[in-house]
Design a protein around this motif. Structure first.
Motif, PDB file in Angstrom:
ATOM      1  N   LYS A 356       0.834  -1.203   0.000  1.00 21.00           N
ATOM      2  CA  LYS A 356       0.000   0.000   0.000  1.00 21.00           C
ATOM      3  C   LYS A 356       0.871   1.257   0.000  1.00 21.00           C
ATOM      4  O   LYS A 356       0.589   2.226  -0.720  1.00 21.00           O
ATOM      5  N   VAL A 357       1.961   1.209   0.795  1.00 17.29           N
ATOM      6  CA  VAL A 357       2.886   2.348   0.807  1.00 17.29           C
ATOM      7  C   VAL A 357       3.434   2.571  -0.607  1.00 17.29           C
ATOM      8  O   VAL A 357       3.528   3.700  -1.085  1.00 17.29           O
ATOM      9  N   ILE A 358       3.780   1.479  -1.298  1.00 16.06           N
ATOM     10  CA  ILE A 358       4.326   1.617  -2.657  1.00 16.06           C
ATOM     11  C   ILE A 358       3.270   2.194  -3.603  1.00 16.06           C
ATOM     12  O   ILE A 358       3.545   3.115  -4.375  1.00 16.06           O
ATOM     13  N   ARG A 359       2.059   1.657  -3.514  1.00 17.27           N
ATOM     14  CA  ARG A 359       1.018   2.117  -4.442  1.00 17.27           C
ATOM     15  C   ARG A 359       0.664   3.583  -4.222  1.00 17.27           C
ATOM     16  O   ARG A 359       0.643   4.381  -5.151  1.00 17.27           O
ATOM     17  N   VAL A 360       0.393   3.924  -2.947  1.00 15.84           N
ATOM     18  CA  VAL A 360      -0.084   5.278  -2.662  1.00 15.84           C
ATOM     19  C   VAL A 360       1.062   6.278  -2.570  1.00 15.84           C
ATOM     20  O   VAL A 360       0.964   7.411  -3.031  1.00 15.84           O
ATOM     21  N   VAL A 386      13.873   4.428   1.191  1.00 14.17           N
ATOM     22  CA  VAL A 386      13.159   4.584   2.458  1.00 14.17           C
ATOM     23  C   VAL A 386      12.096   3.498   2.607  1.00 14.17           C
ATOM     24  O   VAL A 386      11.977   2.860   3.651  1.00 14.17           O
ATOM     25  N   ILE A 387      11.341   3.252   1.534  1.00 13.12           N
ATOM     26  CA  ILE A 387      10.273   2.247   1.605  1.00 13.12           C
ATOM     27  C   ILE A 387      10.865   0.868   1.916  1.00 13.12           C
ATOM     28  O   ILE A 387      10.372   0.140   2.781  1.00 13.12           O
ATOM     29  N   LEU A 388      11.975   0.547   1.224  1.00 14.66           N
ATOM     30  CA  LEU A 388      12.556  -0.781   1.439  1.00 14.66           C
ATOM     31  C   LEU A 388      13.195  -0.904   2.814  1.00 14.66           C
ATOM     32  O   LEU A 388      13.204  -1.973   3.415  1.00 14.66           O
ATOM     33  N   ASP A 414       2.246   6.163   7.310  1.00 13.24           N
ATOM     34  CA  ASP A 414       1.654   7.350   6.676  1.00 13.24           C
ATOM     35  C   ASP A 414       2.705   8.400   6.368  1.00 13.24           C
ATOM     36  O   ASP A 414       2.637   9.087   5.349  1.00 13.24           O
ATOM     37  N   LYS A 415       3.670   8.497   7.265  1.00 15.71           N
ATOM     38  CA  LYS A 415       4.739   9.484   7.033  1.00 15.71           C
ATOM     39  C   LYS A 415       5.500   9.163   5.752  1.00 15.71           C
ATOM     40  O   LYS A 415       5.825  10.050   4.967  1.00 15.71           O
ATOM     41  N   VAL A 416       5.787   7.876   5.556  1.00 16.56           N
ATOM     42  CA  VAL A 416       6.539   7.494   4.354  1.00 16.56           C
ATOM     43  C   VAL A 416       5.679   7.712   3.104  1.00 16.56           C
ATOM     44  O   VAL A 416       6.170   8.142   2.063  1.00 16.56           O
ATOM     45  N   ILE A 417       4.375   7.465   3.254  1.00 16.30           N
ATOM     46  CA  ILE A 417       3.491   7.686   2.107  1.00 16.30           C
ATOM     47  C   ILE A 417       3.521   9.148   1.663  1.00 16.30           C
ATOM     48  O   ILE A 417       3.500   9.443   0.464  1.00 16.30           O
ATOM     49  N   SER A 418       3.600  10.068   2.626  1.00 11.61           N
ATOM     50  CA  SER A 418       3.521  11.474   2.191  1.00 11.61           C
ATOM     51  C   SER A 418       4.882  12.115   1.953  1.00 11.61           C
ATOM     52  O   SER A 418       4.971  13.337   1.808  1.00 11.61           O
ATOM     53  N   GLU A 433      16.621  12.110   7.556  1.00 11.55           N
ATOM     54  CA  GLU A 433      15.706  12.193   8.707  1.00 11.55           C
ATOM     55  C   GLU A 433      14.724  11.025   8.707  1.00 11.55           C
ATOM     56  O   GLU A 433      14.350  10.528   9.757  1.00 11.55           O
ATOM     57  N   TYR A 434      14.325  10.605   7.499  1.00 13.38           N
ATOM     58  CA  TYR A 434      13.366   9.509   7.432  1.00 13.38           C
ATOM     59  C   TYR A 434      14.007   8.196   7.858  1.00 13.38           C
ATOM     60  O   TYR A 434      13.373   7.375   8.521  1.00 13.38           O
ATOM     61  N   MET A 435      15.261   8.013   7.491  1.00 11.51           N
ATOM     62  CA  MET A 435      15.961   6.806   7.916  1.00 11.51           C
ATOM     63  C   MET A 435      16.019   6.790   9.447  1.00 11.51           C
ATOM     64  O   MET A 435      15.818   5.759  10.080  1.00 11.51           O
TER      65      MET A 435
END
Ligand SMILES: Nc1ncnc2c1ncn2[C@@H]1O[C@H](COP(=O)(O)OP(=O)(O)OP(=O)(O)O)[C@@H](O)[C@H]1O
Ligand SMILES: [Mg+2]
Length: 450
Positions: A356-360, A386-388, A414-418, A433-435
């Motif tokens: 879902k994170v990948i799609r959105v 980041v996603i992986l 949700d944070k990664v999605i946006s 920062e995301y890592m």
């Protein structure tokens, strides 16, 4: 001659002409019909060259040799650049039912791709879309050169209210123009919207000539005409030694979105990139509605070395891992449809969550957002990273027995999605920062369970 801010128009010797330059006019102002160069041909006669050339549009302009496709046409669209890349000099089709986003996708590529020249052929579609190109493109600035986009764009308008015979020719006019600029050493991209309207024109003309109709009334030579069209794409060495390319992107509008009709099927035989639009995605407002399971690009392997040299060694590997997660999701969904998601083991629930994170977060891309409309490759790559990384860390937690329900209480997904909206295109350093956030999430969940 400086044709626009973006294009230096070269006054070329036509391909079928050979001789000696006798005379060149001095710098100054000239109209396109005035002779600029005098040639003495091999048979002794003289020929004047102007800034124009005449060429029969159905015959390809000759080249010295064809190169294999090794450089991508970068479009700034994640689903295209990362998932289904198109090579410079390559061919792609965008098939899709009514209102699925064919025109939008072509406009996005025309706006943001790194071609030098864009030829946009409006073939049997709405006139207001051509007006839109004219208006929007004169206001938008090409991020690479700083020139208005209209300076590199040529429009060929054959809208739905114009004659059918001209429609059949409009595609060839566009191709010949593209080849003309290619001969000057430019990388040209052609958008044809839509090739189905062109095929219908072909059908109409063939009917009036009382030719024997084949499948669905199209003439039997539909396939060979389509192949002749797409064959004119390529990365070429020109007769004058320069290198240039013609990339063709054709929209196909099958009635009712049924891909089994003859134009889509035959197009599929000749293009190497298939960006299949999906009605249910566009209905759910997932744009671009290019379906990751029906689309493909045969250029992935050819372009892999380029991506690894110019973006990152892990680029293609990351791309394949995202694709694998999406494929896994689709087979899990078969089970979910039958018995619901609750019974799945936690590691499979995680696959659904990451998919879902990948799609959105990754595949969906908003054409109307100032940053998201065109995303540099570096950001595309970092988003995958980041996603992986989130997937890797979550998988460790799950393998240690943390239930997915605890992981989902965190807002990291949700944070990664946006990220696409929260990290501006020119601030790749923010990815660090995301890592860090993912590490903190990992530690928090660990502590809770300790
Ligand atoms: N990438 C995108 N981002 C945001 N919205 C989109 C995107 N692609 C399509 N849309 C939405 O879908 C609508 C229809 O898209 P578009 O006109 O490109 O479809 P089409 O396939 O060309 O339709 P037609 O068959 O009528 O020519 C657009 O007006 C827009 O609202
Ligand atoms: Mg359209």
């Amino acid at each position: 001659m400086q044709e626009t801010r973006a294009i230096v128009h070269k006054v070329m010797v036509p391909p079928d002409t050979e001789g000696y330059v006798l005379d060149v006019v001095s710098d100054g102002m000239y109209t396109i019909d005035e002779p600029l160069v005098t040639l003495q041909l091999l048979d002794g006669t003289e020929k004047k060259l102007t800034m124009t050339q005449k060429w029969p549009i159905r015959i390809p302009r000759p080249t010295a040799k064809r190169f294999p496709a090794v450089k991508p046409l970068i479009t700034g669209q994640r689903i295209l650049d990362t998932m289904f890349p198109l090579a410079k000099g390559g061919t792609a089709a965008i098939p899709g039912g009514f209102g699925t986003g064919k025109t939008m996708t072509q406009h996005q590529v025309a706006k943001w791709s790194d071609a030098d020249v864009i030829i946009y052929i409006g073939c049997g579609e709405r006139g207001n879309e051509m007006t839109q190109v004219l208006e929007e493109f004169s206001q938008l600035i090409d991020p690479r050169s700083g020139n208005p986009l209209m300076d590199r764009t040529t429009l060929i308008a054959n809208t739905s209210n114009m004659p059918v015979a001209a429609r059949e020719a409009s595609l060839y006019s566009g191709l010949t123009l593209a080849e003309y600029y290619r001969d000057m050493g430019y990388h040209v991209a052609i958008m044809a919207d839509s090739t189905s309207r062109w095929a219908e024109a072909l059908r109409e003309l063939s009917g009036r000539l009382e030719e024997m109709p084949a499948e669905e009334g199209f003439p039997a030579y539909l396939a060979s005409r389509l192949s002749a069209f797409y064959e004119r794409a390529g990365m070429m060495q020109n007769l004058n030694g320069t290198e240039g390319s013609v990339t063709i992107i054709g929209a196909v509008s099958p009635q009712g979105g049924d891909f089994s009709e003859p134009v889509t099927q035959n197009t599929k035989r000749f293009v190497r990139c298939f960006w299949g639009l999906d009605k249910s995605l566009s209905y759910a407002r997932h744009f671009p509605a290019i379906h990751w399971l029906t689309s493909y690009s045969e250029y992935v392997n050819d372009l892999a070395p380029w991506y690894m040299d110019h973006v990152d060694k892990k680029f293609v590997d990351n791309r394949n891992r995202l694709m694998a997660i999406l494929t896994q999701e689709s087979s899990l969904m078969e089970i979910v449809k039958l018995i619901g998601a609750d019974v799945l083991p936690d590691d499979q629930k995680l696959v659904l969550e990451i998919a879902k994170v990948i799609r959105v977060g990754f595949l969906q891309q908003n054409a109307f957002h100032k940053d998201d409309t065109c995303v540099p490759l570096e950001k595309q790559f970092k988003m995958m990273e980041v996603i992986l990384y989130l997937y890797k860390r979550s998988r460790t937690l799950i393998s240690m027995g943390m239930p997915m329900s605890i992981l989902k209480e965190e807002d990291i997904f949700d944070k990664v999605i946006s990220i696409k909206y929260d990290v501006p295109n020119d601030k790749p350093q923010m990815f660090k920062e995301y890592m860090k956030m993912i590490d903190e999430f990992y530690n928090r969940v660990m502590e809770r369970n300790a």
